[in-house]
Write an enzyme that holds these catalytic residues in place. Structure first.
Site, PDB file in Angstrom:
ATOM      1  CG  HIS A 175      -4.520  -1.767   8.788  1.00 13.98           C
ATOM      2  ND1 HIS A 175      -4.601  -2.788   7.850  1.00 13.98           N
ATOM      3  CD2 HIS A 175      -4.188  -2.352   9.959  1.00 13.98           C
ATOM      4  CE1 HIS A 175      -4.334  -3.943   8.448  1.00 13.98           C
ATOM      5  NE2 HIS A 175      -4.089  -3.718   9.722  1.00 13.98           N
TER       6      HIS A 175
ATOM      7  CG  ASP B 269      -2.717   2.142   5.533  1.00 12.66           C
ATOM      8  OD1 ASP B 269      -2.348   1.462   6.510  1.00 12.66           O
ATOM      9  OD2 ASP B 269      -3.169   1.640   4.486  1.00 12.66           O
TER      10      ASP B 269
ATOM     11  CG  HIS C 257       2.444  -1.355   4.644  1.00  9.44           C
ATOM     12  ND1 HIS C 257       2.018  -2.654   4.459  1.00  9.44           N
ATOM     13  CD2 HIS C 257       2.719  -1.253   5.970  1.00  9.44           C
ATOM     14  CE1 HIS C 257       2.034  -3.304   5.609  1.00  9.44           C
ATOM     15  NE2 HIS C 257       2.451  -2.468   6.532  1.00  9.44           N
TER      16      HIS C 257
ATOM     17  CG  ASP D 148      -6.388  -0.619   4.346  1.00  9.27           C
ATOM     18  OD1 ASP D 148      -6.265  -1.590   5.104  1.00  9.27           O
ATOM     19  OD2 ASP D 148      -5.423  -0.020   3.849  1.00  9.27           O
TER      20      ASP D 148
ATOM     21  CG  ASP E  81      -5.809  -5.157   5.083  1.00  2.38           C
ATOM     22  OD1 ASP E  81      -6.612  -4.270   4.758  1.00  2.38           O
ATOM     23  OD2 ASP E  81      -4.699  -4.893   5.601  1.00  2.38           O
TER      24      ASP E  81
ATOM     25  CG  HIS F 297      -2.334   0.531   0.803  1.00  4.38           C
ATOM     26  ND1 HIS F 297      -3.484   0.180   1.465  1.00  4.38           N
ATOM     27  CD2 HIS F 297      -2.720   1.384  -0.193  1.00  4.38           C
ATOM     28  CE1 HIS F 297      -4.522   0.784   0.907  1.00  4.38           C
ATOM     29  NE2 HIS F 297      -4.079   1.534  -0.095  1.00  4.38           N
TER      30      HIS F 297
ATOM     31  CD  GLU G  93      -0.115  -4.177   1.815  1.00  8.57           C
ATOM     32  OE1 GLU G  93       0.447  -5.281   1.952  1.00  8.57           O
ATOM     33  OE2 GLU G  93       0.395  -3.085   2.147  1.00  8.57           O
TER      34      GLU G  93
ATOM     35  CG  ASP H 293      -4.970  -3.352   2.001  1.00 10.50           C
ATOM     36  OD1 ASP H 293      -4.917  -4.592   2.049  1.00 10.50           O
ATOM     37  OD2 ASP H 293      -4.113  -2.619   2.525  1.00 10.50           O
TER      38      ASP H 293
END
Length: 308
Positions: A127, A129, A142, A125, A229, A98, A272, A227
């Site tokens: 997260h 970030d 990332h 995502d 995730d 990412h 990712e 992403d």
């Protein structure tokens, strides 16, 4: 969407974290049939190959920022690639981790500014970030792209972010791993953050529709950063940052279908994917299917796979 041409750009950046494998992502998307899938939907597909960025160095010691110089160079190269691609069609940046979004969003933001339009960013995502190199506890860059593209300090050695994205133009959906400093930063900046509890309570359609209408009202351009995730690891295991409780198959496809219907998305990150962690390509195939939904595949058009 922005036109009838999709531009595939491989970004095998593997510098954003210490665990290797995302450099194989661009080829995995090609093997999974991304170009053919888009062509079957009526799009002209141009594959510009892979951006020739630096390779990831050996892991930095704990407590130090990992691969700072290499990530800064990737940021410069990907911003250039994004600026070059945006006038020609709809770029799809095939990652890579990412950290690639430091460059892609920067370049897209420059293009939006040249068009006199605001840029909005949808961050799917687990997260947010939103760290910078001075606040990240892991030292993994990332976890910093939103910090960079909103103009945070601490990115010495990186290209200047000439057109920072206003925090109010960013929407996170799917959050379920947020540390205390990130939570405070999101709240103080007034960013729209939809975590999985809100999706459990309201569904994914309502908050996404609200954000889409905000983009439309502003005549904005929308950059989507997807992403792996964001998805539940039960259906998308090929990522080094798995967090249980992610988006389901149908929630993810509904989001893509709604974004297609909005006709507002103008660029896309696929990030990712670590093929080394995949199970017979299932995650790469799912990401290609989600991209197909974004580009117009309807539920009734979806093929039934046969393994007999």
């Amino acid at each position: 969407m922005s036109g009838d041409t999709c531009i595939l750009i491989g970004a095998g950046l593997d510098c954003g974290k210490r665990r290797r494998g995302c450099s194989m992502g661009p080829e995995a998307y090609r093997v999974a049939g991304l170009a053919t899938t888009l062509a079957d939907l009526g799009w002209h597909v141009e594959d510009r190959g892979d951006v020739p960025g630096p390779k990831a160095p050996p892991p930095s010691p704990a407590g130090q920022v990992h691969a700072r110089a290499e990530t800064a160079e990737w940021t410069r190269l990907l911003a250039e690639a994004a600026r070059a691609a945006m006038p020609d069609g709809f770029p799809i940046f095939m990652g890579g981790d990412h950290a690639l979004s430091l460059g892609t969003v920067s370049g897209v933001a420059d293009h939006a500014a040249a068009q006199g339009r605001p840029l909005f960013v949808l961050w799917l995502d687990a997260h947010p970030d939103i760290h910078n190199p001075e606040t990240t506890a892991s030292g993994n860059l990332h976890g910093t792209p939103i910090g960079y593209v909103t103009g945070q300090l601490g990115f010495d050695g990186f290209p200047a972010m000439t057109h920072p994205v206003p925090p109010k133009n960013i929407c996170f959906i799917g959050l379920r791993s947020v540390d205390a400093p990130e939570r405070a930063a999101i709240q103080s900046a007034g960013m729209r953050a939809i975590d999985m509890r809100q999706i459990d309570e309201r569904g994914i359609a309502a908050p996404l529709a609200e954000f889409i209408e905000e983009v439309r009202a502003a005549n904005g351009m929308l950059h989507l950063s997807l992403d792996v995730d964001f998805l539940d690891p039960a259906i998308a295991p090929a990522v080094g940052t798995t967090v249980p409780g992610g988006a389901t198959f149908r929630e993810a496809h509904l989001a893509m279908e709604m974004l297609h219907d909005s006709n507002l998305v103008t660029s896309l990150d696929l990030v990712e994917l670590n093929p080394f962690l995949d199970e017979r390509g299932r995650t790469a195939s799912l990401m290609v299917d989600l991209t197909a939904s974004l580009f117009g595949r309807r539920v009734f058009d979806r093929p039934t796979r046969s393994f007999s």
